[in-house]
Design a protein around this motif. Structure first.
Motif, PDB file in Angstrom:
ATOM      1  N   LEU A   1      30.332  47.936  52.180  1.00  0.00           N
ATOM      2  CA  LEU A   1      30.334  47.439  50.806  1.00  0.00           C
ATOM      3  C   LEU A   1      29.581  46.122  50.774  1.00  0.00           C
ATOM      4  O   LEU A   1      29.870  45.213  51.549  1.00  0.00           O
ATOM      5  CB  LEU A   1      31.779  47.218  50.336  1.00  0.00           C
ATOM      6  N   ARG A   2      28.589  46.034  49.870  1.00  0.00           N
ATOM      7  CA  ARG A   2      27.776  44.818  49.858  1.00  0.00           C
ATOM      8  C   ARG A   2      27.859  44.060  48.547  1.00  0.00           C
ATOM      9  O   ARG A   2      27.594  42.867  48.513  1.00  0.00           O
ATOM     10  CB  ARG A   2      26.310  45.163  50.148  1.00  0.00           C
ATOM     11  N   ALA A   3      28.157  44.737  47.440  1.00  0.00           N
ATOM     12  CA  ALA A   3      28.193  44.003  46.173  1.00  0.00           C
ATOM     13  C   ALA A   3      29.105  44.732  45.196  1.00  0.00           C
ATOM     14  O   ALA A   3      29.248  45.956  45.247  1.00  0.00           O
ATOM     15  CB  ALA A   3      26.796  43.879  45.595  1.00  0.00           C
TER      16      ALA A   3
ATOM     17  N   VAL B   1      31.894  51.018  33.560  1.00  0.00           N
ATOM     18  CA  VAL B   1      32.191  49.615  33.319  1.00  0.00           C
ATOM     19  C   VAL B   1      32.148  48.775  34.594  1.00  0.00           C
ATOM     20  O   VAL B   1      32.113  47.564  34.535  1.00  0.00           O
ATOM     21  CB  VAL B   1      33.575  49.444  32.658  1.00  0.00           C
ATOM     22  N   ARG B   2      32.182  49.410  35.752  1.00  0.00           N
ATOM     23  CA  ARG B   2      32.133  48.641  36.997  1.00  0.00           C
ATOM     24  C   ARG B   2      31.235  49.383  37.985  1.00  0.00           C
ATOM     25  O   ARG B   2      30.998  50.589  37.831  1.00  0.00           O
ATOM     26  CB  ARG B   2      33.527  48.520  37.608  1.00  0.00           C
TER      27      ARG B   2
ATOM     28  N   HIS C   1      38.129  40.254  39.992  1.00  0.00           N
ATOM     29  CA  HIS C   1      38.276  39.407  41.187  1.00  0.00           C
ATOM     30  C   HIS C   1      37.491  40.051  42.325  1.00  0.00           C
ATOM     31  O   HIS C   1      38.046  40.776  43.144  1.00  0.00           O
ATOM     32  CB  HIS C   1      39.756  39.294  41.571  1.00  0.00           C
ATOM     33  N   PRO C   2      36.201  39.810  42.334  1.00  0.00           N
ATOM     34  CA  PRO C   2      35.351  40.524  43.290  1.00  0.00           C
ATOM     35  C   PRO C   2      35.788  40.347  44.741  1.00  0.00           C
ATOM     36  O   PRO C   2      35.778  41.311  45.515  1.00  0.00           O
ATOM     37  CB  PRO C   2      33.973  39.901  43.070  1.00  0.00           C
TER      38      PRO C   2
ATOM     39  N   GLY D   1      38.030  42.789  49.496  1.00  0.00           N
ATOM     40  CA  GLY D   1      39.009  42.823  50.584  1.00  0.00           C
ATOM     41  C   GLY D   1      39.794  44.122  50.568  1.00  0.00           C
ATOM     42  O   GLY D   1      39.985  44.773  51.607  1.00  0.00           O
ATOM     43  N   ARG D   2      40.225  44.519  49.373  1.00  0.00           N
ATOM     44  CA  ARG D   2      41.014  45.763  49.261  1.00  0.00           C
ATOM     45  C   ARG D   2      40.184  46.965  49.686  1.00  0.00           C
ATOM     46  O   ARG D   2      40.663  47.847  50.392  1.00  0.00           O
ATOM     47  CB  ARG D   2      41.458  45.954  47.809  1.00  0.00           C
ATOM     48  N   ILE D   3      38.927  46.962  49.200  1.00  0.00           N
ATOM     49  CA  ILE D   3      38.078  48.108  49.528  1.00  0.00           C
ATOM     50  C   ILE D   3      37.802  48.141  51.028  1.00  0.00           C
ATOM     51  O   ILE D   3      37.838  49.198  51.662  1.00  0.00           O
ATOM     52  CB  ILE D   3      36.768  48.051  48.721  1.00  0.00           C
TER      53      ILE D   3
END
Lengths: 792, 127
Positions: free
Chosen positions: A312-314, A297-298, A320-321, A326-328
Motif C-alpha cells: 500500500l503506497r497511498a 469516494v475513496r 485518517h490516512p 496501519g490497519r490495512i
C-alpha cells in the motif's frame, strides 16, 4: 420503409408509360397517316381515272352520235362502221367507269341511270338507223327531226355531267380528308409531349422536395460530423429513407459525442495522473478523476515493490490516512489472500458490488466496517505487460459496475499504470539521485562536476572547504579558474594539460601521476592535492560532463615528511650509539691503550649500548601500543613507594639537579601496572632533568582527590611555547629548539607516556612557562577502573 | 696540526679524541654549528670534522660558510655524519666538503685520512 422507392418507382413508371404512349402515338399516327394518305391518294387517282373514263365515254358518245348522223345523211357504210365502233368504245368506257366506281356504292344509282340513259339512247339511234335502211334517208330525217334521240342524248349527257360533278366533289372531299389525318396525328403527339413535360416537372419537384432538400441537409450534417462537430443535433423530419438515415446519423452523433466526452474525461484524467509525480498525487488524481465517473469516494493505491510484493503506497479520501494505512498493513496477509490476484494479474477489473455478500475473513469484515466500505472495485495496473500495482476504489453504499464503468476503469487503469510505472521509476531515480547526491556531498574528497566544456555545474562541501569557494559562486565558471593548480616549482599548470581536460577530450579517466601538484585556494593558500578526473558518459558513450576529484594530500605529504624525518631521526639515533660502539670497540681491539682509557672506552660502549637498547625499547613499545599488543599487568600499587623507588637512580646520578618529592600520607591503594607507572614517571622525570640543562629543582608531587591519584613533575627548565604544547604528545614530535636537539631523543617518550596513562584510565597534561620551567601532571583513577584496552 | 671536531654528541667528540690523541694533534671541539663556524674562523684549523645534524646551524651550512670565506677556504672539511644516503653525500660534496664519512665510521680509517691530509699539507701544520 420503402416509401421513397415506391414513390419513385411509381413516378418513373408513369414517366415510362407516358414516354411509351408518346412513342406509340407518334408511330401509330405516322403509320395511319401514311396508310390513309395512300388510300386517299388512291381514291383521288381513282376519281381522276373515273373522271377520265367518264369524259372518254362522253367523247365516244358524241362521236357515236355524229357518226350516226353522218350515216343517216350519207348512208356511207364506213360511217355506219365507225358508229358501231364508237358505240362499242363508249360501252367499254361505261363498263370501265362501272368497274372503277365499284368501291363507292353511292355512285351505283347514278351509274345505273347513265347506263339506262345510254341504253335508251342507243335503242333510239339504232331505231333511226333501221328507219333509214328501210325508208331511206328522208324518213330517217323526219324521225330525227322529231328529236327523240337528241333528247335522249341530251339526257345522257346531263347525267354524265352530273356524275362528273359528283366525282369532282368526291375527289375534293378525299383530298380534304387526307389533310385532316395529318393534323390529328400532330395534335396527339403534341399532347403527349406536354403530358411528358408535366410529368417530368412533377417528378422534378417531387424529387426536390423528397430527396434533394433532405439530401442537402444530410450532406451538411455528415460534413459537420466529418469535420468533428458533434454538438449540433441532426434534425430531418422527412418520412422516408433519408429521414431514417438522418435519425441514424443523429444516434451515431450522440454515441460519438458520448465517446468523445468519455475520451475527454479520460484525457483529463490521463493528464492529471501523468502530471502526478508522487504516488499520493497519483492516487488523488485517480480518485478525483474516476470518482466523478463511477461515484467512488475513496481510493487506495498499491505498488509492486522491488521484491515483487504489493505494498500500500497511498490513500485518498480517508479521514485518517495514517491509521487507515496501519490497519490495512495489519491485514496485509488476509488482503493478499482475498484479492482475486489471478484475475487482476490477467488485467481484469474486479468489482465487488456489496462487501456483505462476499465471503471473507473476519478481519477484513471488521476492516470494511471500520473504514465504512460497502463496495469496491479493484483496477489492476499493468504496464508493458507487467503488473505494477493495484488501484482500489471504494463506495460507502453497494455499487455494481456497469459495463461502461468497467470499461472506463480498465482504460483508466492503463493510463494510471503508465503513470505509476513512471512515478516508480521517478522515485527510484530520485532515490538513486539522492544517494548519489549524498555521496557527492558527503565524500571527504573534493568533487567537482562540469559540463562538457569544463564549466562547473556542482561542487561538494569538501571542495568548498578546500578551495574556499561556495558552490553557488562557481556555477558556470571554467573549472580551471575555480581550481587553479601549480606544479612543485610554483608554475601554473595550463588547463589543457590537466586531467579533466584529457578526460573530457578522450572520454577516458585521467589523473595526475603521484604528488607534486598544489591547489591555489581562493585566498591564495597552496594546498598539495592529488587530482583524478573522469568523463561522465551517456548511454551512447558521448561525453556529457566531467568529474574532478581533488584530494587534499597535505596530510599524506605531512605524513610523508614526518616519515622521512622519522627515518632520518631513527637512523641518526641508531647510528650515533652504533658509531660509538663501533669506534671504541675498534680502538680497543686495534690499539694499545692505558688501562684507564680502555675503561673509559668500555664505559662509552656500555652507555651507547644502553642508549641503543632504550631506543629499541621505545620503538617496540610504540609498535606494540599501536598494534594493541601492549597489555597491562595491573595489581595494587603503593604510589608513594613507587615514586621513591623511581626517583632514587635519578638522585644518584643527578649532579646539578635536586630532586624532591612531596608525598602526603594516607594515599589510597590503586590498581596499576607498576612497570608502566614507573616508566611514565621515569620519562617525565628524565625529561625534566634533560630540559633543564642549567640544573635546578625537580619536584615530584603526589596528591589525592576524589579517589584519584594525581602526580605532577615540575622543573625549572627551558619551558615550552604554547605552540609546542599543542603537539607535545604527538608521536615523533620534537620541539624545534637547539636545547631540545642538543638533548637528543626520539620524540617518542611523551607519546608513549600519554598512551600508558590513558591505558590506566588517567589523563596527562602539561603547563609551561617559557624560560621558567614546565609542569607535567597525570592522574591515575583510584577505583581500579582501568582502560579496557590493557586489562588482563 | 690543528684539528676541529664539531658534533653535538659529546661521546662522538670523545671517540675522535681517543682516536687521534696519541699523535701530536691539537684538537679543538665545538658542540654546535655556530660554535664550529666561530671556532673555525678564530682558530683556523687545518682540518674540520663536521657533523651535519647539529643544533643552531647545520654542518652543511657551516661547510659552505667555511668554503666561501677566503680566510678559511683552505681548511679541509670532512663531513662526519649519520646521514648515509647517496643524496646526502651529494649534498655534502655540493656544499664544498672534501671528504664524506658516514657514521658508524672506522677510527683507523679516519686516522689514516687525517694523516694523509697532514702529509699533503706539511707547511700548514704547526708543530
Amino acid at each position: 420503409m420503402g416509401r421513397l422507392r415506391v414513390q419513385l418507382s411509381v413516378l418513373l413508371a408513369m414517366l415510362g408509360l407516358l414516354v411509351a404512349a408518346w412513342g406509340a402515338t407518334i408511330f401509330l399516327g405516322a403509320r395511319n397517316g401514311q396508310v390513309s394518305t395512300e388510300s386517299q391518294q388512291f381514291e383521288v387517282s381513282r376519281f381522276d381515272e373515273l373522271r377520265r373514263a367518264a369524259a372518254s365515254f362522253r367523247v365516244r358518245l358524241v362521236d357515236a352520235s355524229a357518226n350516226q348522223r353522218d350515216y343517216l345523211l350519207t348512208s356511207d357504210r364506213r360511217a355506219r362502221e365507225r358508229f358501231d365502233a364508237t358505240c362499242r368504245q363508249a360501252e367499254d368506257r361505261l363498263a370501265q367507269v362501272g368497274e372503277l366506281a365499284r368501291p363507292w356504292p353511292s355512285l351505283g344509282p347514278m351509274l345505273q341511270r347513265i347506263r339506262s340513259g345510254y341504253v335508251s339512247w342507243e335503242r333510239q339511234t339504232l331505231g333511226e338507223i333501221g328507219v333509214h335502211d328501210r325508208f331511206g334517208t328522208g324518213a330517217a330525217m323526219a324521225l330525227v327531226a322529231r328529236g327523240d334521240s337528241s333528247l335522249r342524248f341530251a339526257q345522257l349527257r346531263e347525267r354524265n355531267e352530273a356524275l362528273d360533278e359528283v366525282l369532282a366533289d368526291l375527289q375534293v372531299s378525299a383530298a380534304r380528308r387526307q389533310r385532316s389525318t395529318y393534323r390529328e396525328t400532330q395534335r396527339l403527339a403534341l399532347d403527349a409531349a406536354v403530358m411528358i413535360l408535366a410529368t417530368v416537372t412533377l417528378i422534378f419537384f417531387y424529387l426536390r422536395r423528397a430527396v434533394g432538400a433532405p439530401a442537402a441537409v444530410l450532406r451538411w450534417a455528415s460534413s459537420r460530423l466529418a469535420g468533428g462537430d458533434l454538438t449540433t443535433p441532426i434534425e430531418l423530419s422527412v418520412p422516408n429513407e433519408l429521414g431514417a438515415v438522418a435519425a441514424d446519423l443523429e444516434v451515431m452523433r450522440r454515441h460519438l459525442a458520448g465517446r468523445i466526452d468519455g475520451l475527454l474525461r479520460l484525457r483529463e484524467l490521463s493528464a492529471q495522473v501523468v502530471g502526478a509525480t508522487s504516488l499520493q498525487g497519483l492516487c488523488d488524481a485517480a480518485l478525483s478523476g474516476l470518482g466523478r465517473e463511477v461515484g467512488a469516494v475513496r481510493a487506495a493505491l498499491g505498488a509492486v515493490d522491488r521484491d515483487g510484493r504489493l505494498r500500500l503506497r497511498a490513500l485518498s479520501g480517508f479521514e485518517h490516512p495514517e491509521a487507515t494505512a496501519g490497519r490495512i498493513a495489519a491485514a496485509h496477509h488476509e488482503l493478499c489472500a482475498f484479492l482475486a490476484l489471478k484475475t487482476l494479474l490477467a488485467g481484469q477489473v474486479v468489482g465487488i458490488g456489496d462487501v456483505d455478500e462476499v465471503p471473507k475473513p473476519v478481519a477484513l469484515g471488521e476492516l470494511a466496517v471500520v473504514l465504512r466500505i460497502r463496495a469496491l472495485a479493484l483496477v489492476p495496473l499493468v504496464s508493458r505487460g507487467s503488473f505494477v500495482g493495484l488501484l482500489a476504489l471504494f463506495w460507502e453504499q453497494p455499487h455494481r459496475l456497469d459495463t461502461e464503468q468497467e470499461a472506463l476503469l480498465g482504460l483508466a487503469g492503463n493510463h494510471i499504470a503508465g503513470a505509476l510505472a513512471a512515478a516508480l521509476r521517478y522515485e527510484e531515480a530520485e532515490r538513486a539521485a539522492g544517494e548519489a547526491r549524498a555521496v557527492f556531498y558527503a565524500i571527504a574528497d573534493g568533487v567537482l562536476l562540469t559540463d562538457p566544456s569544463g564549466r562547473v555545474t556542482a561542487m561538494n562541501h569538501a571542495l568548498e572547504l578546500l578551495g574556499g569557494w561556495t558552490e553557488a559562486q562557481v556555477q558556470g565558471m571554467p573549472y580551471a579558474e575555480v581550481l587553479p593548480v601549480e606544479d612543485e616549482h610554483g608554475r601554473r599548470i595550463s588547463p589543457e594539460a590537466r586531467p579533466l581536460a584529457k578526460a573530457l577530450a578522450t572520454g577516458e579517466p585521467a589523473s595526475d601521476q603521484g604528488f607534486g601538484v598544489d591547489l591555489v585556494t581562493r585566498d591564495g593558500r597552496r594546498v598539495p592535492v592529488a587530482v583524478s578526473s573522469a568523463p561522465i558518459l551517456d548511454p551512447r558513450g558521448e561525453v556529457t560532463g566531467g568529474v574532478d576529484v581533488v584530494r587534499d594530500v597535505s596530510r599524506e605529504r605531512e605524513i610523508d615528511e614526518v616519515k622521512s624525518a622519522l627515518i632520518s631521526t631513527v637512523s641518526h639515533e641508531l647510528r650515533t650509539p652504533l658509531t660509538l660502539i663501533h669506534g671504541f670497540a675498534e680502538l680497543l681491539v686495534l690499539r694499545d691503550m692505558p688501562v684507564e682509557r680502555r675503561r673509559a672506552a668500555a664505559e662509552e660502549i656500555l652507555e651507547a649500548s644502553r642508549r641503543l637498547a632504550r631506543l629499541i625499547d621505545d620503538l617496540l613499545s610504540v609498535s606494540r601500543m599501536e598494534s594493541g599488543r601492549l597489555i597491562l599487568d595491573p595489581r595494587p600499587l603503593d604510589v608513594a613507594g613507587l615514586v621513591e623507588r623511581t626517583l632514587s637512580p635519578f638522585r644518584a646520578m643527578a649532579a646539578r639537579h635536586s630532586i624532591r618529592s612531596e608525598i602526603p600520607g594516607g594515599l589510597p591503594v590503586i590498581w596499576g601496572d607498576p612497570d608502566k607507572v614507573e616508566q611514565i614517571l621515569t620519562n617525565l622525570v628524565g625529561n625534566a632533568i634533560k630540559y633543564s640543562p642549567a640544573g635546578g629543582e625537580v619536584v615530584v608531587a603526589v596528591s589525592c582527590d576524589d579517589d584519584e591519584i594525581r602526580v605532577s613533575v615540575r622543573d625549572q627548565g627551558i619551558g615550552m611555547s604554547p605552540r609546542d604544547m599543542g603537539q607535545l604528545f604527538e608521536k615523533f614530535y620534537r620541539v624545534d629548539r637547539d636545547e631540545v636537539r642538543r638533548a637528543g631523543g626520539t620524540g617518542l617518550g611523551l607519546y608513549i607516556t600519554k598512551r600508558l596513562v590513558e591505558m590506566h584510565g588517567g589523563r596527562i597534561w602539561a603547563e609551561s612557562w617559557p624560560g621558567a620551567g614546565s609542569e607535567f601532571s597525570f592522574t591515575l583513577p583510584g577505583s581500579g577502573e582501568l582502560a579496557g584496552e590493557g586489562r588482563r | 696540526m690543528k684539528l676541529m671536531i664539531a658534533d653535538d654528541e659529546p661521546a662522538v667528540r670523545a671517540l675522535v679524541h681517543a682516536t687521534l690523541e696519541d699523535d701530536d694533534y691539537e684538537i679543538i671541539e665545538a658542540g654546535d654549528g655556530v660554535e664550529a663556524l666561530e671556532m673555525a674562523r678564530a682558530e683556523n684549523p687545518s682540518l674540520v670534522l663536521l657533523d651535519i645534524m647539529m643544533p643552531r646551524l647545520n654542518g652543511l651550512d657551516v661547510c659552505r660558510s667555511i668554503k666561501s670565506d677566503p680566510h678559511t677556504s683552505d681548511i679541509v672539511v670532512v663531513m662526519l655524519t649519520a646521514q648515509a644516503r647517496e643524496r646526502d653525500r651529494e649534498h655534502g660534496m655540493a656544499a664544498g666538503a672534501d671528504h664524506y664519512f658516514t657514521k658508524p665510521f672506522s677510527p683507523l680509517a679516519l686516522l689514516d685520512l687525517v694523516e694523509r691530509v697532514r702529509e699533503g699539507q706539511p707547511d700548514q701544520t704547526p708543530r
